[in-house]
Scaffold this active site. Sequence first.
Site, PDB file in Angstrom:
ATOM      1  N   ASP A   1       3.022  -4.516   7.981  1.00  0.00           N
ATOM      2  CA  ASP A   1       1.848  -3.670   7.814  1.00  0.00           C
ATOM      3  C   ASP A   1       0.636  -4.587   7.975  1.00  0.00           C
ATOM      4  OD1 ASP A   1      -0.404  -2.466   6.829  1.00  0.00           O
ATOM      5  OD2 ASP A   1       0.504  -1.745   4.971  1.00  0.00           O
TER       6      ASP A   1
ATOM      7  N   LYS B   1     -10.349  -0.584  10.558  1.00  0.00           N
ATOM      8  CA  LYS B   1     -10.507  -1.795   9.740  1.00  0.00           C
ATOM      9  C   LYS B   1     -10.748  -3.017  10.633  1.00  0.00           C
ATOM     10  CE  LYS B   1      -7.297   0.100   6.337  1.00  0.00           C
ATOM     11  NZ  LYS B   1      -8.076   0.548   5.191  1.00  0.00           N
TER      12      LYS B   1
ATOM     13  N   GLN C   1      -4.511  -5.052   6.931  1.00  0.00           N
ATOM     14  CA  GLN C   1      -5.470  -6.034   6.416  1.00  0.00           C
ATOM     15  C   GLN C   1      -5.225  -7.420   7.029  1.00  0.00           C
ATOM     16  OE1 GLN C   1      -7.923  -4.993   4.649  1.00  0.00           O
ATOM     17  NE2 GLN C   1      -7.164  -3.023   3.917  1.00  0.00           N
TER      18      GLN C   1
ATOM     19  N   CYS D   1      -4.978   2.604  -3.545  1.00  0.00           N
ATOM     20  CA  CYS D   1      -3.739   3.137  -2.930  1.00  0.00           C
ATOM     21  C   CYS D   1      -2.599   2.138  -3.068  1.00  0.00           C
ATOM     22  CB  CYS D   1      -3.943   3.497  -1.468  1.00  0.00           C
ATOM     23  SG  CYS D   1      -5.143   4.801  -1.239  1.00  0.00           S
TER      24      CYS D   1
ATOM     25  N   HIS E   1       0.872  -1.180   0.000  1.00  0.00           N
ATOM     26  CA  HIS E   1       0.000   0.000   0.000  1.00  0.00           C
ATOM     27  C   HIS E   1       0.911   1.232   0.000  1.00  0.00           C
ATOM     28  CE1 HIS E   1      -2.828   2.939   1.839  1.00  0.00           C
ATOM     29  NE2 HIS E   1      -3.798   2.118   1.465  1.00  0.00           N
TER      30      HIS E   1
HETATM   31  N1  PLP Z   1      -1.798  -0.735   4.595  1.00  0.00           N
HETATM   32  C1  PLP Z   1      -2.768  -1.436   4.010  1.00  0.00           C
HETATM   33  C2  PLP Z   1      -2.474  -2.813   3.502  1.00  0.00           C
HETATM   34  C3  PLP Z   1      -4.041  -0.878   3.862  1.00  0.00           C
HETATM   35  O1  PLP Z   1      -5.010  -1.578   3.276  1.00  0.00           O
HETATM   36  C4  PLP Z   1      -4.279   0.428   4.350  1.00  0.00           C
HETATM   37  C5  PLP Z   1      -5.595   1.077   4.160  1.00  0.00           C
HETATM   38  O2  PLP Z   1      -6.338   0.746   3.272  1.00  0.00           O
HETATM   39  C6  PLP Z   1      -3.242   1.108   4.981  1.00  0.00           C
HETATM   40  C7  PLP Z   1      -2.016   0.500   5.084  1.00  0.00           C
HETATM   41  C8  PLP Z   1      -3.426   2.476   5.520  1.00  0.00           C
HETATM   42  O3  PLP Z   1      -4.326   2.469   6.589  1.00  0.00           O
HETATM   43  P1  PLP Z   1      -4.842   3.832   7.229  1.00  0.00           P
HETATM   44  O4  PLP Z   1      -5.343   4.665   6.081  1.00  0.00           O
HETATM   45  O5  PLP Z   1      -5.932   3.395   8.148  1.00  0.00           O
HETATM   46  O6  PLP Z   1      -3.702   4.456   7.922  1.00  0.00           O
END
Ligand code: PLP
Length: 407
Positions: free
Chosen positions: A201, A227, A204, A365, A124
């Site tokens: 990270d 999430k 998900q 993203c 991401h």
């Molecule tokens: N990493 C992953 C794999 C994500 O799916 C997301 C959000 O969709 C993020 C990071 C970023 O999360 P946040 O926008 O809640 O900080």
Amino acid sequence: MSRFDVEAARFDFPTLHQKVKGKDLVYLDSAATAHKPKLVIETMRRFYQMDNANVHRGVHELSERATLSYEGARRDIQRYLNAASHREIVFTRGTTEAINLVSNAWGRANLHEGDEILLTWMEHHSNIVPWQLIAEATGAVIKVAPIHDDGSLDMEAFEALLGPRTRMVAVAHVSNALGTVNPVRRIIELAHAHGALVLVDGAQGVPHMRVDVQALGADFYALSGHKLYGPTGIGVLYGRLALLEAMPPWQGGGDMIRVVTFEKTEYAPPPARFEAGTPNISGAIGLGAAVRYLNTLDFDAVHAHELDVLRYGTALLEQIPGVRIVGTAEGKVGVISFLVEGVHPHDLGTALDMEGVAVRTGHHCAQPVMQRMAVFATTRASLGLYNTREDMDRLADALRKSIEVFR
Ligand code: PLP
């Protein structure tokens, strides 16, 4: 027979029970943000109605209650992740801020010219851009491990990219665009054998599997509350205590200090060192409620249910002419990303919304993974624990209807 009663669980999520465009809502966008159980909504309402006060500072009753609840939430999350200490749980705004915290605080102190940060093609943007920023500032170099056509990580290439200059491996537990589950335990073993740290990270990851940070051996694990059926604006950075203790702060302000003089400031130990300013108190308390809610469920049964819905939905979509699923790695979870021949994902998303079916369209993203899969965007149906086979039937029906309109 599943030990998870999805119909009973659906009653816990009030937002699901509404009509959209005159149809019963089918919510298939939990990877963007999940709905909240009543326990979370009620806990946050009660905090504002009864306790609202700042934390750590006041001696009055309300402040003491707020502090107890805030620090109690930290312990709820420590137990949920099986962290060794509550001091390893730092509250952040979300995964994005947790990664920026590590890239800044750890990166500024530890990265030097020519050091390497290893990422993967499926990250991401929030696990790419913070590393690019710190690489630019320190002269470190970014390496990227490739992925196979099905969306799984090329482990041979990954291993070959680990070297004596690798300082940090930052990798998604689960890809938000493809649903691929990375073998993070193996990745951590390999990285550690090369003397590198690993940030997972978990944005998900935690929504779809129970995570034990000690069993995983992760150095850092980042997650977003919203999430994980909690509120927005709150997340967690888990960090091994010895690492957090050795890291300088990245933001300065109230609550992160021990003593301040104009000559010299002494910083508080973690986690306070990394929580400058008034934190998201109600958010943390709401996230504590979310993990307490999840603790009432049999997570293995929830996981089995989600997989059943994922497989059922995938089989339905595969039968629709012109549909191509992007991301088919073995063991994937939570996400069906797909293309429909001749229909732009955005148009499709709008058409599905007319049928009461909420999906996400775009690059999610994760532009590099879109490039790698040679697509510019996909339509993504993502699952929460409350989704059902009927939701998949509604998606397939709405998809068929939309395709007819566009042809
Ligand atoms: N990493 C992953 C794999 C994500 O799916 C997301 C959000 O969709 C993020 C990071 C970023 O999360 P946040 O926008 O809640 O900080």
